[in-house]
Design an enzyme around this catalytic site. Structure first.
Site, mmCIF file in Angstrom:
data_model
loop_
_atom_site.group_PDB
_atom_site.id
_atom_site.type_symbol
_atom_site.label_atom_id
_atom_site.label_comp_id
_atom_site.label_asym_id
_atom_site.label_seq_id
_atom_site.Cartn_x
_atom_site.Cartn_y
_atom_site.Cartn_z
ATOM 1 C CB ILE A 119 1.154 30.812 70.193
ATOM 2 C CG1 ILE A 119 2.115 30.300 71.277
ATOM 3 C CG2 ILE A 119 1.687 32.093 69.583
ATOM 4 C CD1 ILE A 119 3.504 30.041 70.763
ATOM 5 C CB CYS A 120 -3.415 27.690 69.716
ATOM 6 S SG CYS A 120 -4.330 26.150 69.920
ATOM 7 C CG LEU A 121 2.213 26.050 70.478
ATOM 8 C CD1 LEU A 121 3.587 26.368 71.033
ATOM 9 C CD2 LEU A 121 2.319 25.543 69.057
ATOM 10 C CG HIS B 115 -4.720 22.192 72.864
ATOM 11 N ND1 HIS B 115 -5.872 21.678 72.325
ATOM 12 C CD2 HIS B 115 -4.227 23.061 71.940
ATOM 13 C CE1 HIS B 115 -6.065 22.191 71.117
ATOM 14 N NE2 HIS B 115 -5.086 23.043 70.873
ATOM 15 C CG LEU C 40 -5.641 31.824 68.816
ATOM 16 C CD1 LEU C 40 -6.488 32.744 67.942
ATOM 17 C CD2 LEU C 40 -6.298 31.631 70.186
#
Length: 300
Positions: free
Chosen positions: A92-94, A100, A129
């Site tokens: 997952i995008c965090l 990041h 995402l």
């Protein structure tokens, strides 16, 4: 844990072992995370759904992969339990994940990341995402289901850690509210529609009362369509509602209608009055003329 498998002088290994000890000495009711025996760079975790949200009471499992450069590079996260907020078995995008790295701080830890992950759950995914945007009632159903059993994933050694974490989290997690937050407004909306059908004036009264704010008198805007006949004054519902007064009497009260005489009656009265006036005038002239004639006759 077989610490002799790793180089204890390695900064990443040293940092990870410190975090393991800190996690065990200071447990939390909101999450639990443990590394695998065969690989301390692989962690299993479970988080509790945040309170006062559709995730409340849910137990959500996932895995964390720590890079060899940890803590100078961020970990990656993957959910194993369906949440309706994050995809399963997808990184997952965090802002705290490896998507990041510019946001990651070496002072952060696995504990910090799990606390942030819980905070991210009720936020808007915004198309990130690995994010999902299920309805609240669907997420609530998944929260209830998440308590039934731990997800099946990986080797028997990993599964053992997953089951251990699941038992711990169930002992700390509150029961899931059976009523989803979205059901109450739906029932209220249904009742309001029913009341509107039975008594439309109730709905009008509610709208008018909602228009009153503070100590002001709010006038509801009213625009009539073009070429429309204006409604009679006597049947018009008052548009201005004083604050603190009941709206219901205003809905049933009608202004008294003044009965205007018809045009024929008015014409008849005018004709009679004119006739009387002419007769009086003629009578006065006749009397005056009679008196003046007698005067000349006596003086001759």
């Amino acid at each position: 844990m077989a610490e002799d498998k790793y180089n204890l002088k390695n900064p990443a290994v040293k940092r990870i072992l410190q975090e393991v000890k800190e996690m065990q000495s200071n447990p939390s009711d909101d999450f639990m995370s443990l590394p695998l025996e065969e690989n301390i760079f692989e962690w299993q975790f479970a988080i509790r759904g945040p309170s006062d949200t559709e995730f409340e009471g849910g137990v959500y499992h996932g895995r964390i992969q720590l890079p060899a450069e940890y803590p100078f590079k961020p970990p990656s996260f993957m959910l194993l339990t369906p949440t309706g907020r994050f995809e399963t078995q997808t990184k997952i995008c965090l802002s705290i994940s490896n998507h990041h790295p510019e946001h990651w701080q070496p002072s952060w830890s696995v504990r910090t990341a799990l606390v942030a992950l819980i905070a991210f759950m009720p936020t808007n995914p915004n198309g990130a995402l690995g994010s999902l945007d299920y309805k609240k009632e669907e997420r609530r159903a998944l929260a209830i289901k998440s308590r039934e059993a731990a997800p099946k994933f990986g080797t028997p050694e990993r599964q053992k850690v997953i089951d251990e974490i699941h038992e711990y989290m169930l002992s700390k997690a509150p029961p899931v509210p059976q009523l989803s937050p979205s059901q109450a407004p739906e029932e209220q909306s249904t009742n309001k529609e029913y009341e509107t059908q039975v008594n439309p004036q109730n709905a009008v009264g509610e709208e008018l009362s909602n228009a009153a704010v503070g100590d002001r008198i709010v006038e509801e805007p009213h625009e009539a369509p073009l070429n429309a006949n204006p409604e009679p004054e006597g049947l018009r519902v008052p548009r201005r509602v004083p604050v603190g007064h009941s709206v219901e009497p205003l809905l049933h009260r009608q202004e008294p209608m003044v009965q205007k005489p018809s045009d024929d009656r008015m014409f008849t009265l005018a004709a009679v009055g004119l006739t009387i006036a002419i007769a009086v005038l003629l009578l006065k002239k006749f009397m005056k003329a009679s008196g003046h004639g007698a005067f000349f006759m006596d003086g001759s």
